[in-house]
Each structure stands twice: as structure tokens, then as C-alpha cells.
Design a protein around this motif. Sequence first.
Motif, mmCIF file in Angstrom:
data_model
loop_
_atom_site.group_PDB
_atom_site.id
_atom_site.type_symbol
_atom_site.label_atom_id
_atom_site.label_comp_id
_atom_site.label_asym_id
_atom_site.label_seq_id
_atom_site.Cartn_x
_atom_site.Cartn_y
_atom_site.Cartn_z
ATOM 1 N N ASP A 191 0.655 -1.235 -0.070
ATOM 2 C CA ASP A 191 0.078 0.304 0.106
ATOM 3 C C ASP A 191 0.487 1.396 0.130
ATOM 4 O OD1 ASP A 191 -2.199 1.958 -0.326
ATOM 5 O OD2 ASP A 191 -2.748 0.761 2.284
ATOM 6 N N GLU A 244 -9.135 -7.240 -1.665
ATOM 7 C CA GLU A 244 -8.374 -6.024 -1.500
ATOM 8 C C GLU A 244 -8.820 -4.616 -2.031
ATOM 9 O OE1 GLU A 244 -5.348 -6.066 0.288
ATOM 10 O OE2 GLU A 244 -5.576 -8.378 1.010
ATOM 11 N N PRO A 245 -9.237 -3.691 -1.157
ATOM 12 C CA PRO A 245 -9.600 -1.995 -1.280
ATOM 13 C C PRO A 245 -8.241 -1.622 -2.337
ATOM 14 C CG PRO A 245 -10.030 -2.968 0.801
ATOM 15 C CD PRO A 245 -9.134 -3.822 0.340
ATOM 16 N N ARG A 246 -6.357 -2.016 -2.455
ATOM 17 C CA ARG A 246 -5.852 -1.722 -2.860
ATOM 18 C C ARG A 246 -6.083 -2.042 -4.673
ATOM 19 N NH1 ARG A 246 -1.237 -4.309 -1.869
ATOM 20 N NH2 ARG A 246 -2.398 -5.842 -0.757
ATOM 21 N N LEU A 249 -10.956 -1.743 -6.697
ATOM 22 C CA LEU A 249 -12.979 -1.156 -5.427
ATOM 23 C C LEU A 249 -13.205 -0.115 -6.226
ATOM 24 C CD1 LEU A 249 -13.656 -1.049 -2.654
ATOM 25 C CD2 LEU A 249 -11.769 1.210 -2.276
ATOM 26 N N THR A 274 -10.912 -10.856 5.193
ATOM 27 C CA THR A 274 -10.953 -8.827 5.164
ATOM 28 C C THR A 274 -11.639 -8.565 6.079
ATOM 29 O OG1 THR A 274 -12.107 -8.697 3.104
ATOM 30 C CG2 THR A 274 -9.446 -8.488 3.070
ATOM 31 N N LEU A 278 -12.678 -4.156 8.205
ATOM 32 C CA LEU A 278 -13.572 -2.964 6.750
ATOM 33 C C LEU A 278 -13.960 -2.255 7.219
ATOM 34 C CD1 LEU A 278 -12.614 -5.318 3.029
ATOM 35 C CD2 LEU A 278 -11.455 -3.617 4.100
ATOM 36 N N ASP A 279 -14.242 -1.441 6.566
ATOM 37 C CA ASP A 279 -15.922 -0.260 6.991
ATOM 38 C C ASP A 279 -17.262 -0.980 6.037
ATOM 39 O OD1 ASP A 279 -15.974 1.882 4.711
ATOM 40 O OD2 ASP A 279 -13.951 1.655 5.584
ATOM 41 N N ASP A 281 -19.224 0.030 3.786
ATOM 42 C CA ASP A 281 -19.265 0.514 2.636
ATOM 43 C C ASP A 281 -18.461 0.005 1.870
ATOM 44 O OD1 ASP A 281 -21.279 2.002 2.782
ATOM 45 O OD2 ASP A 281 -19.871 3.870 3.324
ATOM 46 N N THR A 282 -17.157 -0.381 2.498
ATOM 47 C CA THR A 282 -16.139 -0.858 1.614
ATOM 48 C C THR A 282 -15.891 -2.367 1.020
ATOM 49 O OG1 THR A 282 -14.176 0.642 2.362
ATOM 50 C CG2 THR A 282 -12.769 -1.148 1.238
ATOM 51 N N THR A 285 -18.328 -2.508 -1.904
ATOM 52 C CA THR A 285 -18.066 -2.260 -3.137
ATOM 53 C C THR A 285 -17.386 -3.262 -3.187
ATOM 54 O OG1 THR A 285 -17.996 0.023 -2.127
ATOM 55 C CG2 THR A 285 -16.838 -0.687 -4.394
ATOM 56 N N LEU A 286 -16.262 -4.284 -2.506
ATOM 57 C CA LEU A 286 -16.070 -5.663 -2.797
ATOM 58 C C LEU A 286 -16.745 -7.127 -3.146
ATOM 59 C CD1 LEU A 286 -12.586 -6.156 -0.267
ATOM 60 C CD2 LEU A 286 -12.640 -4.855 -2.904
#
Length: 403
Positions: A191, A244-246, A249, A274, A278-279, A281-282, A285-286
Motif C-alpha cells: 500500500d 482488497e481495496p487496493r 475498488l 478482510t 473493513l468499514d 461501505d468498503t 463495494t468489494l
Amino acid sequence: METAALALTRVTALVGDGLEPVQGTVVVEGGRVAAVGDVPVPAGAREVALPGHTVLPGLVDTHVHLGAPGGAGPLALAGAVLGHLRFQPRGRRAFLAHGVTTVCSLGDDNAWVHELRRRTADGSLPGPRVRIAGPLFTAPGGHPVATLGASPDDDWVRVPRSPDHAREQVAALAGGADPVDVVKVVQDRGDPARRSLEPVAPAVLAAIADEAHRHGVPVVAHWGTLPDLAELLEAGADHLQHLEPRGPLAGWPAELLEALVARGTTLAPTLAVTEALLDADTARTLRRRVREFHEAGGTVLAGSDSGMPAVPPGAGLVREVELLAACGLTPREALAAATTGPARALGAGAALVPGAPADLLVVRGDPHTGTDPLRRVALVLRGGRPAARAGRRRTRRLRGGTP
């Protein structure tokens, strides 16, 4: 010692690659499924009537870490002190108690995990069938060298210095009389906002994949960012681990998604590991990205990353199936991601058909209508022998509530 035939009667069996419901009887003999459907109970067979129950293939966790990395660190010292506990008896029992009859271990001390695979195969250690990667391939400044302090000399990592060195290391693992089942590579830039990592050089990555394929061994890949994904696709990786968010997303780049589907590259998003980090919202999204991959024609597999914090053996995979259903997969599709999907893509597990190993899960209820029956285990067979029964444990629930 050979046991008498077993007949599970008055059940619904989920048969074949499509997990099609068939009413009747499942006959098990000699460690294999002998017959399914409207078939007679063999003379001398032990009959167990289970009305209201469903028989399905044993679950497959396509991403676990079974422990015992090598080297001189505290984990190795703890392994030496524990002695006879080094083969994780509690973990092996927990997998079976939740109906997980096959696991794919993706990153362990090589000699240790080979011995574990041999001993679970011959029955001297009760537990799920174990498919192995042995050590994982990474860069000198990559994960887990830069993150966990692994040494290039440890037996759970390989750090090739050149394409030729990579081929030599892969051949040692994938060739010979006791080859690994998969080769795992870590291609992860980290990251940039926190800590950048060194990815494997493209020429080395290509050599790893090419040599593995030359030995008929698939390549599974840990990845984090879209550039990592593009390089893995170019090299020819077969199976992706994590989402992952990386990564995508903001959405899948059309050309990458098209290439993934066209090449049949599978994705095990490991949402269970994960989820706690994660929050909301994230996480949503995933899950949307998983649904998009699935709707585009991609093959989703279930892998929990058990062995990581907050992802216990067995319960982690049940949670992963629930999360895949929350992504928009139907209950049958989510179940296939943990049964017939791994059987087709990795040769891990098998469909419920005559002649297949009798690694079976019996649950109360109909898992086609929802995932809850996976938490109502009545019986687990491993090689035709009872490995777990109802009442032996309470199913551990991870993080309650609706995703």
C-alpha cells in the motif's frame, strides 16, 4: 480394516457438478460412493435414515495456512516446544466438524507440510485431505520477507535471484516423486500510502509460471493492486487469491476483467479475512466487485485464509460461503464455490457421483434455499468413515448480522 457398507436413506443428495437434488439413498462402500438415488440398500449394510437431511460433497477450503513456518524465530521455537501438537490436532478436528474434508495449504514449511500431507493421506493423522503449495515465492523486499521478517533461507519461502534460479527452485518442488499440488507466488506492491513492497520481477514471475506449467502444476497468486494483477495475467497465473481495496475498488478495468474470464482464471476473494478489517461501505463495494466478476462469467472459489487472525478453521469457510451468497451468488452457486468448483479447477474434492471418494457432509435442511443448513451439521464422512457427528460441537459463528 474394511468397514461394512453404509446406506444413508430418505435423504436428498446433491449430485454431480451441478449439485442437482436427487431423492433417495446414498450408498457408501470401500471408502467411495457406490450408488446414489432410487437404489436398494445392500445386504449387510448399516442403514441410517435421515429424513429432512441433505447429503452433499465435503467442503473444500482453497486457502488455508496450517502453520509451522521454519527458521529460527519464535514460531519455530514454539513448534519445537509443542512437539506432538505441531500438526495442529485442534485445527484438523475443527475443519472436519464443519464439514471441510479438503484444504489447500498455501504457504508452509516445506518438509513439515509434506509430512502432514502424507500422514493425513494414510490416516495416521485424522483430518481433511491436504493439498499443498509448500513454500511461497516472493521478492527480496516482498511479503513475507519485508513484512513478517521471513529469511530467504527459511523453508517456507523461496526468493529466486534470476529466472534460471526460479526455474531451478520450482522444478525442485513440482518435480520428483513427491511434488507439490500447486505453486504459490506473492505479487504485491503493498500500500503506497502505508508501506510499499517489492514485486517479483516480470521475467522471474514468467519463469515461475512457465516452469510450474511445464510440470503440470497450476500457479496460485497472492495479489494486491491492479498492476500486480496485470503482471500475473501476463505471466499466466491460474488462480487468484484475495480481493482488497487496493485492487479494483473503483471497478474492474474492462480489459483485465475480459482477460480473466477468457483465460479461466479463478478468484478466491477471501472475504472472511478482510471482513473484520473493513468499514461497511468498503466491504459492500468489494462484494459488488465479486458479483461483477461472477456475472461476467468468472469462476469464484471459496477460500477463507484460515490461520489468519479471526478466521478459525472450518468456521471461516462457512462464513466465506455466506459472504459469497451476500455478493449475489445464489445459495447453490455459493455452495459450488466450496465443493464442485474447487474439484473442477484444482482437483480438490469431488462431486457426489458413484466412484468418487466418500468425503461427504450431511446437513439438516436444504442448502439450496439458503446457507443456514451449513451450520446444522449432522454427519461428516471422510473416506467413508464418520469424522464428525451432530452434538460434538457448536458451530462457531463469525461476526453475526447480515452482510
